[in-house]
Design an enzyme around this catalytic site. Structure first.
Site, PDB file in Angstrom:
ATOM      1  N   HIS A  51      10.495 112.515  56.642  1.00 41.95           N
ATOM      2  CA  HIS A  51      11.913 112.775  56.931  1.00 41.95           C
ATOM      3  C   HIS A  51      12.062 113.467  58.289  1.00 41.95           C
ATOM      4  O   HIS A  51      12.930 113.116  59.085  1.00 41.95           O
ATOM      5  CB  HIS A  51      12.525 113.719  55.874  1.00 41.95           C
ATOM      6  CG  HIS A  51      12.575 113.178  54.485  1.00 41.95           C
ATOM      7  ND1 HIS A  51      12.108 113.877  53.402  1.00 41.95           N
ATOM      8  CD2 HIS A  51      13.071 112.011  53.988  1.00 41.95           C
ATOM      9  CE1 HIS A  51      12.299 113.175  52.300  1.00 41.95           C
ATOM     10  NE2 HIS A  51      12.878 112.029  52.633  1.00 41.95           N
ATOM     11  N   LYS A  78      20.260 113.300  38.213  1.00 42.48           N
ATOM     12  CA  LYS A  78      18.810 113.354  38.469  1.00 42.48           C
ATOM     13  C   LYS A  78      18.271 114.721  38.126  1.00 42.48           C
ATOM     14  O   LYS A  78      19.007 115.700  38.119  1.00 42.48           O
ATOM     15  CB  LYS A  78      18.543 113.060  39.951  1.00 42.48           C
ATOM     16  CG  LYS A  78      18.445 111.583  40.260  1.00 42.48           C
ATOM     17  CD  LYS A  78      17.730 111.394  41.581  1.00 42.48           C
ATOM     18  CE  LYS A  78      17.590 109.940  41.962  1.00 42.48           C
ATOM     19  NZ  LYS A  78      17.012 109.777  43.294  1.00 42.48           N
ATOM     20  N   ARG A 135      10.278 102.402  55.383  1.00 41.18           N
ATOM     21  CA  ARG A 135       8.817 102.447  55.319  1.00 41.18           C
ATOM     22  C   ARG A 135       8.303 101.021  55.164  1.00 41.18           C
ATOM     23  O   ARG A 135       8.525 100.201  56.030  1.00 41.18           O
ATOM     24  CB  ARG A 135       8.367 103.344  54.163  1.00 41.18           C
ATOM     25  CG  ARG A 135       8.581 104.818  54.454  1.00 41.18           C
ATOM     26  CD  ARG A 135       8.432 105.662  53.236  1.00 41.18           C
ATOM     27  NE  ARG A 135       9.357 105.219  52.199  1.00 41.18           N
ATOM     28  CZ  ARG A 135       9.630 105.875  51.095  1.00 41.18           C
ATOM     29  NH1 ARG A 135       9.031 107.000  50.839  1.00 41.18           N
ATOM     30  NH2 ARG A 135      10.492 105.409  50.224  1.00 41.18           N
ATOM     31  N   SER A 140       8.724 111.886  48.801  1.00 35.66           N
ATOM     32  CA  SER A 140       8.827 113.202  48.143  1.00 35.66           C
ATOM     33  C   SER A 140       8.185 113.158  46.766  1.00 35.66           C
ATOM     34  O   SER A 140       7.491 114.100  46.369  1.00 35.66           O
ATOM     35  CB  SER A 140      10.287 113.617  48.002  1.00 35.66           C
ATOM     36  OG  SER A 140      10.899 113.708  49.255  1.00 35.66           O
TER      37      SER A 140
END
Ligand code: PNS
Length: 159
Positions: free
Chosen positions: A16, A40, A89, A127
């Protein structure tokens, strides 16, 4: 020009940070904004994620940290910003990110998503993987900034 870099940032990783650093050189201002998603179960509260982001971006003069809930398009409108930054990515990210970019631009035609290719060395980084490695006491020192590493291990050890 101002751009928004949205994400969960639970917590911020070197991947990030690489996107923040590179995009902050191309835009007048970057608003890094943390999604507050009550459905979440994050490791860090929104406030903790904001504090970590503030700490690791404190040397960048044009980066602001914020949070939002609800739709990204509504948040962007409230900030009068029409550029979203996303890091891409591997191929796996593409389909989902493409879908989100199209959806967001269909909700607001002025909104453009700018994709930055993640640097080679962070292609594998996420993460969730960092948290998983840390759960098993693995070495995450090259994956996250020092204060984030400390914060993750404190959470895991319940400090
Ligand atoms: O770091 P993440 O979890 O990949 O970030 C995803 C994020 C926060 C950018 C995305 O989930 C989002 O924009 N959520 C806000 C809700 C929304 O606008 N949904 C519709 C477009 S996907």
């Amino acid at each position: 020009m101002v751009a928004i870099y949205p994400g969960s940032f639970d917590p911020v990783t070197n991947g990030h940070l690489d996107i923040i650093k590179r995009s902050s050189k191309k835009f007048d201002k970057i608003i890094v904004t943390v999604l507050n998603n009550p459905s979440k179960k994050p490791m860090f509260t929104v406030q903790e994620r904001i504090e970590l982001l503030k700490e690791v971006t404190k040397d960048f003069g044009n980066v602001e940290i914020d949070c939002f809930s609800g739709l990204l398009v509504d948040y962007a409108k409230s900030k009068n910003v029409s550029i979203i930054i996303k890091g891409l990515r591997a191929v796996a990210d593409f389909e989902y990110e493409f879908q989100m970019a199209l959806l967001n631009s269909s909700l607001n035609k002025d909104l453009e998503t700018f994709f930055l290719m993640t640097s080679n060395k962070y292609l594998f980084l996420s993460s969730s993987l960092v948290k998983e490695v840390a759960q098993f006491d693995g070495d995450i020192s090259s994956l996250v900034p020092k204060i984030v590493e400390k914060a993750i291990f404190e959470k895991i050890r319940g400090v």
